[in-house]
Design an enzyme around this catalytic site. Structure first.
Site, short mmCIF file in Angstrom:
data_model
loop_
_atom_site.label_atom_id
_atom_site.label_comp_id
_atom_site.label_asym_id
_atom_site.label_seq_id
_atom_site.Cartn_x
_atom_site.Cartn_y
_atom_site.Cartn_z
N GLU A 22 23.52 -41.17 -46.49
CA GLU A 22 23.58 -41.28 -47.84
C GLU A 22 23.37 -42.69 -48.32
OE1 GLU A 22 27.20 -39.48 -49.36
OE2 GLU A 22 26.68 -37.64 -48.65
N GLU A 45 26.27 -32.40 -44.00
CA GLU A 45 27.47 -32.01 -44.80
C GLU A 45 27.70 -31.11 -45.51
OE1 GLU A 45 29.38 -35.81 -46.40
OE2 GLU A 45 28.67 -36.99 -44.59
C1 GBH Z 1 29.87 -37.51 -48.86
O1 GBH Z 1 29.75 -38.16 -50.05
C2 GBH Z 1 30.36 -38.52 -47.78
O2 GBH Z 1 29.09 -38.82 -46.73
C3 GBH Z 1 31.39 -38.46 -47.04
O3 GBH Z 1 32.07 -39.52 -46.53
C4 GBH Z 1 32.59 -37.94 -48.20
O4 GBH Z 1 33.93 -37.86 -47.49
C5 GBH Z 1 32.13 -36.72 -48.66
O5 GBH Z 1 30.90 -36.46 -48.96
C6 GBH Z 1 33.14 -35.84 -49.75
O6 GBH Z 1 32.96 -36.61 -50.96
O7 GBH Z 1 29.87 -34.98 -59.89
O8 GBH Z 1 28.88 -33.02 -59.55
O9 GBH Z 1 27.30 -34.56 -60.18
C7 GBH Z 1 29.62 -37.28 -50.87
C8 GBH Z 1 28.48 -37.96 -52.12
C9 GBH Z 1 27.96 -37.94 -54.42
C10 GBH Z 1 29.01 -35.97 -53.57
C11 GBH Z 1 27.86 -37.52 -55.71
C12 GBH Z 1 28.82 -35.52 -54.83
C13 GBH Z 1 28.39 -36.02 -57.39
C14 GBH Z 1 28.76 -34.48 -57.63
N1 GBH Z 1 28.55 -37.43 -53.58
N2 GBH Z 1 28.14 -36.09 -55.80
S1 GBH Z 1 28.77 -34.17 -59.38
#
Ligand code: GBH
Length: 455
Positions: free
Chosen positions: A162, A350
């Site tokens: 990511e 994931e």
């Molecule tokens: C991942 O990132 C990571 O790789 C991991 O380490 C982490 O623990 C896991 O996910 C859980 O968070 O507000 O509906 O638009 C997640 C990255 C980016 C996921 C932003 C959700 C926004 C959702 N995230 N995203 S929303």
């Protein structure tokens, strides 16, 4: 839902989120240690100093993975454990990953290793971190030693996890370490991460002639406009550019999206940091494509923002993070990737959800998570019926862990962790996942079949 014999089921974690052992075994600080120590950055100033104590309990955790019955386990290496100082290799740190990898193999679990899951060494940050182009060389030192020491026993390599989060959340929005809010820095940081990805792929294939599959993992979120209005449509296009296309286009088409370059140029002083040849390196072909999927985005226009548009409220059911539960939109996303970007095998590296878990009489009845997992696995199965070629699925996460700026307040595990006793307790979702893995789906009467679906 049904999955064929070659489909792989797995589960995932990352080094900073589970290992602990902050200054042990020769490890030095990462940007997440110092970010956690900075008041106001992480929920109740929680940190990863102990986390799941996995550095000391990895044997026990391997047994949990084995009990789940999954074929593969995705984890990441801690860079400051391997290079505690610039140019100084810590054999003890490397030994930990050798041991972990070897033990997983002995137990019949395929290791999938991520080289960078956000724990940049503090020494690298002090020299400019990812904003400094030299970070590419520092990363290559890490990649080379990991390839040399571990490649023989590893089933797949993931260069970066990511880069959107590491780059934009870290250097533009400031919600992640190092907590900067500078778009000019963020765009450079992302470029150097992507460049280091391409270089690592080339090194593994060309210099080492390795056959181990290698790819990158992007977090992608399909974005929708709240209404049909031209303004909302524009907002959605720009939010998609910022969240998805800024990464997909360079990796698969060897160019940054021009509309976004123009939009960003208000903050990015010059694109001189993109040197001749960089885009070819970034778009070096990989063996698979990793996708982390959690939710969709829905945006409405706001005159104050060019691309960071306000997430609009929706009436969808939400996870404990407040994220929309959107398995149909996941299907849209995969279909679009197939149409516009790539034929590579896809791995869902994931997928999972946080909910407010309650431990009662030794059980956690996490219906919400069970439902989330079933819906998304059903979507994977449906997509494969359409010929989308998704070859594997890693559930996030094996166990509750340090959830970045939310600390230990948000639990993503299918295994509950009591952070006082470090006891691991299976939630209902772990039992359910084990069952699905064992049956290669649900109600699947013929486990050996590749084609017959009984659901
Ligand atoms: C991942 O990132 C990571 O790789 C991991 O380490 C982490 O623990 C896991 O996910 C859980 O968070 O507000 O509906 O638009 C997640 C990255 C980016 C996921 C932003 C959700 C926004 C959702 N995230 N995203 S929303």
């Amino acid at each position: 839902m049904h999955f064929n014999k070659s489909f792989v089921f797995g589960t995932a974690t990352s080094s900073y989120q589970i290992e602990g052992a902050r200054l042990e075994g020769g490890r030095t600080l990462s940007i997440w240690d110092t970010f956690c120590d900075t008041p106001g950055k992480v929920y109740q100033q929680h940190n990863g100093s102990v986390a799941c104590d996995h550095y000391y309990r990895f044997e026990e955790d391997i047994q949990q993975i084995k009990k789940l019955g999954v074929e593969t386990y995705r984890f990441s290496v801690s860079w400051p454990r391997i290079f505690p100082e610039k140019g100084v290799l810590n054999a003890e740190g490397m030994d930990f990953y050798k041991k972990l990898t070897k033990r997983l193999r002995e137990e019949g679990i395929k290791p999938a290793i991520t080289l960078y899951h956000w724990d940049l060494p503090l020494w690298a940050h002090e020299e400019g971190g990812w904003v400094n182009r030299e970070s590419v060389d520092w990363f290559m030192d890490l990649a080379k030693v990991c390839f040399q020491e571990l490649d023989a026993e590893v089933d797949s390599w993931i260069t970066h996890n990511e880069p959107w989060c590491a780059g934009f959340l870290g250097y533009h929005q400031g919600f992640h370490a190092p907590g900067h809010t500078n778009m000019d820095e963020a765009v450079k940081a992302v470029h150097h991460m992507l460049l280091s990805h391409g270089k690592a792929v080339q090194y593994l294939k060309n210099e080492l002639q390795s056959k181990t599959p290698i790819g990158i993992t992007l977090n992608l979120s399909p974005i929708y406009a709240k209404t049909d209005s031209a303004n909302d449509q524009l907002a959605a296009n720009n939010a998609d550019g910022y969240s998805n296309r800024w990464f997909l286009d360079p990796v698969f088409k060897g160019q940054y999206p021009v509309d976004m370059m123009n939009l960003f140029s208000k903050y990015v002083h010059s694109y001189d940091f993109i040197k001749a040849g960089d885009m070819e390196i970034i778009s070096t072909s990989c063996d698979f494509f990793g996708i982390n999927y959690y939710s969709r985005g829905i945006v409405e226009f706001s005159a104050a923002n060019d691309f960071l548009h306000r997430g609009a409220h929706s009436d969808y059911e939400k996870t404990g993070m407040g994220w929309d539960i959107a398995p149909e939109e996941f299907k849209d996303l995969i279909r679009r990737l197939r149409q516009e970007y790539t034929d590579l095998p896809i791995y869902i590296t994931e997928n999972g959800a946080a909910f407010d878990d309650v431990l009662e009489n030794g059980r956690v009845h996490d219906h919400g998570r069970v439902d989330y997992i079933e819906k998304h696995l059903q979507a994977v199965s449906d997509l494969n019926d359409e010929g989308m070629n998704i070859e594997g699925y890693y559930l996030w996460s094996l166990m509750d862990n340090f959830e970045w700026s939310f600390g230990y307040d948000k639990r993503f595990g299918i295994i509950y962790v009591d952070f006082d006793s470090q006891e691991r307790i299976w939630k209902d979702s772990a039992y359910r996942y084990a069952e699905i893995v064992k049956n290669r789906g649900t109600n699947n009467s013929n486990k050996e079949t590749d084609t017959i679906s009984v659901s």
